[in-house]
Design a protein around this motif. Structure first.
Motif, mmCIF file in Angstrom:
data_model
loop_
_atom_site.group_PDB
_atom_site.id
_atom_site.type_symbol
_atom_site.label_atom_id
_atom_site.label_comp_id
_atom_site.label_asym_id
_atom_site.label_seq_id
_atom_site.Cartn_x
_atom_site.Cartn_y
_atom_site.Cartn_z
ATOM 1 N N PHE A 62 0.831 -1.207 0.000
ATOM 2 C CA PHE A 62 0.000 0.000 0.000
ATOM 3 C C PHE A 62 0.864 1.255 0.000
ATOM 4 O O PHE A 62 0.580 2.223 -0.722
ATOM 5 C CB PHE A 62 -0.953 -0.003 1.198
ATOM 6 C CG PHE A 62 -2.269 -0.677 0.930
ATOM 7 C CD1 PHE A 62 -3.422 0.077 0.748
ATOM 8 C CD2 PHE A 62 -2.368 -2.056 0.856
ATOM 9 C CE1 PHE A 62 -4.644 -0.528 0.485
ATOM 10 C CE2 PHE A 62 -3.574 -2.682 0.598
ATOM 11 C CZ PHE A 62 -4.721 -1.917 0.417
ATOM 12 N N ALA A 63 1.913 1.261 0.808
ATOM 13 C CA ALA A 63 2.787 2.437 0.894
ATOM 14 C C ALA A 63 3.473 2.701 -0.449
ATOM 15 O O ALA A 63 3.516 3.846 -0.924
ATOM 16 C CB ALA A 63 3.829 2.238 1.996
ATOM 17 N N LYS A 64 3.995 1.665 -1.053
ATOM 18 C CA LYS A 64 4.723 1.802 -2.315
ATOM 19 C C LYS A 64 3.818 2.326 -3.425
ATOM 20 O O LYS A 64 4.243 3.109 -4.288
ATOM 21 C CB LYS A 64 5.318 0.451 -2.723
ATOM 22 C CG LYS A 64 6.243 0.518 -3.921
ATOM 23 C CD LYS A 64 6.878 -0.838 -4.198
ATOM 24 C CE LYS A 64 7.799 -0.777 -5.411
ATOM 25 N NZ LYS A 64 8.429 -2.088 -5.698
ATOM 26 N N ALA A 65 2.559 1.914 -3.415
ATOM 27 C CA ALA A 65 1.604 2.348 -4.449
ATOM 28 C C ALA A 65 0.991 3.715 -4.156
ATOM 29 O O ALA A 65 0.203 4.219 -4.960
ATOM 30 C CB ALA A 65 0.503 1.305 -4.585
ATOM 31 N N GLY A 66 1.337 4.313 -3.013
ATOM 32 C CA GLY A 66 0.717 5.583 -2.627
ATOM 33 C C GLY A 66 -0.701 5.425 -2.135
ATOM 34 O O GLY A 66 -1.450 6.408 -2.045
ATOM 35 N N MET A 67 -1.091 4.211 -1.760
ATOM 36 C CA MET A 67 -2.479 3.973 -1.357
ATOM 37 C C MET A 67 -2.716 4.109 0.149
ATOM 38 O O MET A 67 -3.762 3.702 0.653
ATOM 39 C CB MET A 67 -2.930 2.599 -1.844
ATOM 40 C CG MET A 67 -3.283 2.598 -3.328
ATOM 41 S SD MET A 67 -4.642 3.710 -3.745
ATOM 42 C CE MET A 67 -6.046 2.659 -3.411
ATOM 43 N N LEU A 68 -1.749 4.679 0.869
ATOM 44 C CA LEU A 68 -1.999 5.138 2.234
ATOM 45 C C LEU A 68 -2.345 6.624 2.232
ATOM 46 O O LEU A 68 -3.061 7.104 3.111
ATOM 47 C CB LEU A 68 -0.764 4.899 3.108
ATOM 48 C CG LEU A 68 -0.295 3.459 3.271
ATOM 49 C CD1 LEU A 68 0.999 3.406 4.064
ATOM 50 C CD2 LEU A 68 -1.364 2.599 3.939
ATOM 51 N N ILE A 69 -1.854 7.343 1.234
ATOM 52 C CA ILE A 69 -2.048 8.791 1.129
ATOM 53 C C ILE A 69 -3.526 9.195 1.139
ATOM 54 O O ILE A 69 -3.904 10.179 1.781
ATOM 55 C CB ILE A 69 -1.367 9.335 -0.151
ATOM 56 C CG1 ILE A 69 0.138 9.065 -0.119
ATOM 57 C CG2 ILE A 69 -1.652 10.818 -0.340
ATOM 58 C CD1 ILE A 69 0.895 9.760 0.979
ATOM 59 N N PRO A 70 -4.433 8.441 0.454
ATOM 60 C CA PRO A 70 -5.836 8.871 0.410
ATOM 61 C C PRO A 70 -6.549 8.853 1.756
ATOM 62 O O PRO A 70 -7.679 9.337 1.854
ATOM 63 C CB PRO A 70 -6.486 7.862 -0.549
ATOM 64 C CG PRO A 70 -5.363 7.313 -1.349
ATOM 65 C CD PRO A 70 -4.195 7.282 -0.427
ATOM 66 N N SER A 71 -5.924 8.281 2.795
ATOM 67 C CA SER A 71 -6.556 8.298 4.111
ATOM 68 C C SER A 71 -6.356 9.637 4.820
ATOM 69 O O SER A 71 -6.969 9.885 5.857
ATOM 70 C CB SER A 71 -6.001 7.167 4.986
ATOM 71 O OG SER A 71 -4.623 7.346 5.234
ATOM 72 N N LEU A 72 -5.513 10.505 4.267
ATOM 73 C CA LEU A 72 -5.320 11.843 4.844
ATOM 74 C C LEU A 72 -6.528 12.726 4.537
ATOM 75 O O LEU A 72 -7.262 12.477 3.585
ATOM 76 C CB LEU A 72 -4.063 12.485 4.254
ATOM 77 C CG LEU A 72 -2.720 11.874 4.630
ATOM 78 C CD1 LEU A 72 -1.615 12.456 3.743
ATOM 79 C CD2 LEU A 72 -2.398 12.135 6.100
ATOM 80 N N PRO A 73 -6.723 13.789 5.324
ATOM 81 C CA PRO A 73 -7.808 14.732 5.012
ATOM 82 C C PRO A 73 -7.561 15.409 3.667
ATOM 83 O O PRO A 73 -6.415 15.667 3.289
ATOM 84 C CB PRO A 73 -7.746 15.751 6.160
ATOM 85 C CG PRO A 73 -6.941 15.098 7.237
ATOM 86 C CD PRO A 73 -6.009 14.152 6.561
ATOM 87 N N ALA A 74 -8.626 15.689 2.954
ATOM 88 C CA ALA A 74 -8.539 16.461 1.714
ATOM 89 C C ALA A 74 -8.691 17.950 2.040
ATOM 90 O O ALA A 74 -9.400 18.295 2.977
ATOM 91 C CB ALA A 74 -9.630 16.016 0.754
ATOM 92 N N PRO A 75 -8.026 18.834 1.276
ATOM 93 C CA PRO A 75 -7.090 18.535 0.193
ATOM 94 C C PRO A 75 -5.789 17.943 0.725
ATOM 95 O O PRO A 75 -5.412 18.178 1.871
ATOM 96 C CB PRO A 75 -6.867 19.897 -0.467
ATOM 97 C CG PRO A 75 -7.108 20.890 0.633
ATOM 98 C CD PRO A 75 -8.194 20.296 1.475
ATOM 99 N N LEU A 76 -5.112 17.181 -0.118
ATOM 100 C CA LEU A 76 -3.869 16.537 0.273
ATOM 101 C C LEU A 76 -2.737 17.557 0.378
ATOM 102 O O LEU A 76 -2.812 18.649 -0.205
ATOM 103 C CB LEU A 76 -3.496 15.465 -0.766
ATOM 104 C CG LEU A 76 -4.472 14.298 -0.913
ATOM 105 C CD1 LEU A 76 -4.026 13.380 -2.043
ATOM 106 C CD2 LEU A 76 -4.601 13.517 0.389
ATOM 107 N N PRO A 77 -1.664 17.219 1.098
ATOM 108 C CA PRO A 77 -0.502 18.122 1.201
ATOM 109 C C PRO A 77 0.297 18.086 -0.095
ATOM 110 O O PRO A 77 1.361 17.453 -0.184
ATOM 111 C CB PRO A 77 0.275 17.552 2.386
ATOM 112 C CG PRO A 77 -0.053 16.092 2.395
ATOM 113 C CD PRO A 77 -1.482 16.009 1.918
ATOM 114 N N VAL A 78 -0.206 18.757 -1.105
ATOM 115 C CA VAL A 78 0.316 18.644 -2.476
ATOM 116 C C VAL A 78 1.796 18.994 -2.555
ATOM 117 O O VAL A 78 2.588 18.280 -3.188
ATOM 118 C CB VAL A 78 -0.511 19.541 -3.427
ATOM 119 C CG1 VAL A 78 0.125 19.570 -4.814
ATOM 120 C CG2 VAL A 78 -1.948 19.035 -3.506
#
Length: 442
Positions: A62-78
């Motif tokens: 999940f980490a390698k694919a960036g699939m932990l990032i979507p659990s952060l609040p939106a908007p993301l820390p771009v």
């Protein structure tokens, strides 16, 4: 030609019905989420939850694919994500396009196993532990911790609850006392029911740096795993058994003052605003768990026969399904409306206008899950009361309902908080409309 879907098994927008909320980017994201999560989590979720532990490679995948990032609040820390080379999420979704509807889709898909433990073991730490550093941490704090936390190189958790202070956050007793030279905090106390704690390298921890009450609270990044003075053990809980619920003891734990998140004495504010994201994501996941339970019951009664006919031909069975189905779809409609409002309001306005309602939508999600899980267990009969076989998942979901009604702010406290916040907003708006008081002389 695709087969018709089982009633209640999908939200209306995935059941072919029109919706005003979802753009093409959301629909594309949903497909990408479902493909990835089904393959890498859901196929083995029940097996791993039964073993009470996910293999380490799942988090790494999940980490390698960036699939932990979507659990952060939106908007993301771009800005941070692009610095770390993360410009897109699976499905080609640009990080700057990510909004709270994308968050909702991700949380809904992660809960499709019907269990909170497997997804929670992956996302709880980053979802609730990283935002305080992102929102309130100064530059040096962010530079030290965010690169590893955002990429999954290190793990974190949120550490608020204590044996004597759960929903009553203002009475937290874990102390952080400065050394005479002012360079370190010495932390003493205990934390309990800390999800992901056992695997966490760090925690965003609530501590008491000042006097009793909310004004004496602060937040500090406290190292955990293998750190001097920290001892941890897993707790056996009734549900979410694979999420790593942990008891933490802190005995003269020495932490640099540079680990302070934001300012001393502002911890209560940081904690309460952080709760909004936590409670909303709990509500989304719990609503999907209720959907899994109810649709499984529907599928079962369509084929199970008793007294010479299928169960669904019994009026009492249809009545049970109807009551729970109405609750489920009403709850999902509220969640969708709520998340849409999050995409339209500035963050500061949303915190005020939706803060109390967030507590209420979280509380209601637990009530709905409890009703749907109970309905499913009763309709499955003996199979739903058995820890193996065709009713195994239903028995497990039923045990998970209290894990929504208690953690993240217990149900009664949430309902009370919701109304108190609405009343507070009403009074403030009424006061703002009043003209200056005084007498005018002719």
């Amino acid at each position: 030609m695709s087969l018709p879907i089982v009633p209640f098994s999908e939200p209306p927008y995935l059941a072919g019905l029109p919706s005003p909320y979802y753009k093409s980017t959301h629909l594309k994201w949903q497909k990408a989420c479902r493909d990835f999560i089904q393959k890498n989590l859901l196929e083995n979720a029940l097996e791993w939850d039964t073993a009470e532990l996910l293999p380490e490679h799942v988090f790494e995948t999940f980490a390698k694919a960036g699939m932990l990032i979507p659990s952060l609040p939106a908007p993301l820390p771009v800005e941070w994500l692009k610095r770390l080379g993360i410009r897109e999420l699976p499905g080609g979704l640009k990080v700057e396009e990510f909004d709270y509807i994308h968050t909702m889709i991700y949380c809904d898909e992660m809960a499709r196993s019907g269990l909170a433990g497997p997804s929670g073991s992956l996302t709880t730490g980053i979802s609730f532990g990283v935002p305080p550093i992102l929102k309130y941490g100064n530059k040096q704090l962010q530079e030290r911790f965010l690169p590893e936390l955002l990429t999954g190189g290190k793990r974190t958790c949120i550490a608020i609850t204590e044996p004597g202070a759960g929903s009553d956050v203002a009475n937290i007793s874990t102390t952080a006392t400065k050394t005479p030279d002012g360079k370190f905090y010495i932390i003493n106390g205990t934390k309990k029911w800390i999800t992901n704690g056992i695997w966490a390298d760090y925690s965003s921890m609530a501590v008491r740096t000042g006097s009793p009450g909310p004004g004496g609270l602060s937040m500090v990044v406290v190292p955990l795993k293998g750190y001097p003075g920290v001892s941890m053990r897993r707790l056996k809980v009734g549900g979410q058994v694979s999420a790593g619920t942990t008891f933490i003891e802190l005995d003269d734990v020495k932490v640099p003052v540079e680990n302070l998140i934001g300012q001393e004495g502002m911890g209560m504010k940081y904690i309460m605003t952080n709760f909004n994201h936590e409670r909303l994501t709990i509500a989304i996941g719990a609503t999907r768990q209720a959907r899994v339970a109810l649709s499984a019951a529907m599928e079962y009664v369509l084929k199970r026969e008793a007294f010479g006919k299928t169960l669904v031909e019994q009026p009492v069975v249809r009545h049970r399904l109807a009551k729970c189905g109405a609750m489920l779809e009403s709850q999902w409609a509220w969640v969708e409306q709520f998340v849409y409002q999050m995409t339209q309001l500035p963050k500061e306005t949303a915190d005020i206008e939706l803060g109390g309602l967030t507590a209420m939508v979280k509380a209601q999600s637990g009530i709905v899950l409890d009703e749907c899980a109970r309905c499913a267990m009763l309709l499955f009969g003996g199979n739903g009361y058995t820890k193996s076989g065709q009713g195994e998942l239903i028995e497990r979901i039923y045990r998970e309902a209290p894990g929504v009604r208690i953690p993240g702010g217990s149900e009664d406290v949430m309902l009370d908080l919701g109304v108190r916040q609405l009343v507070k907003n009403f009074k403030n708006k009424t006061k703002a409309m009043e003209g200056p008081k005084g007498s005018s002389k002719l």
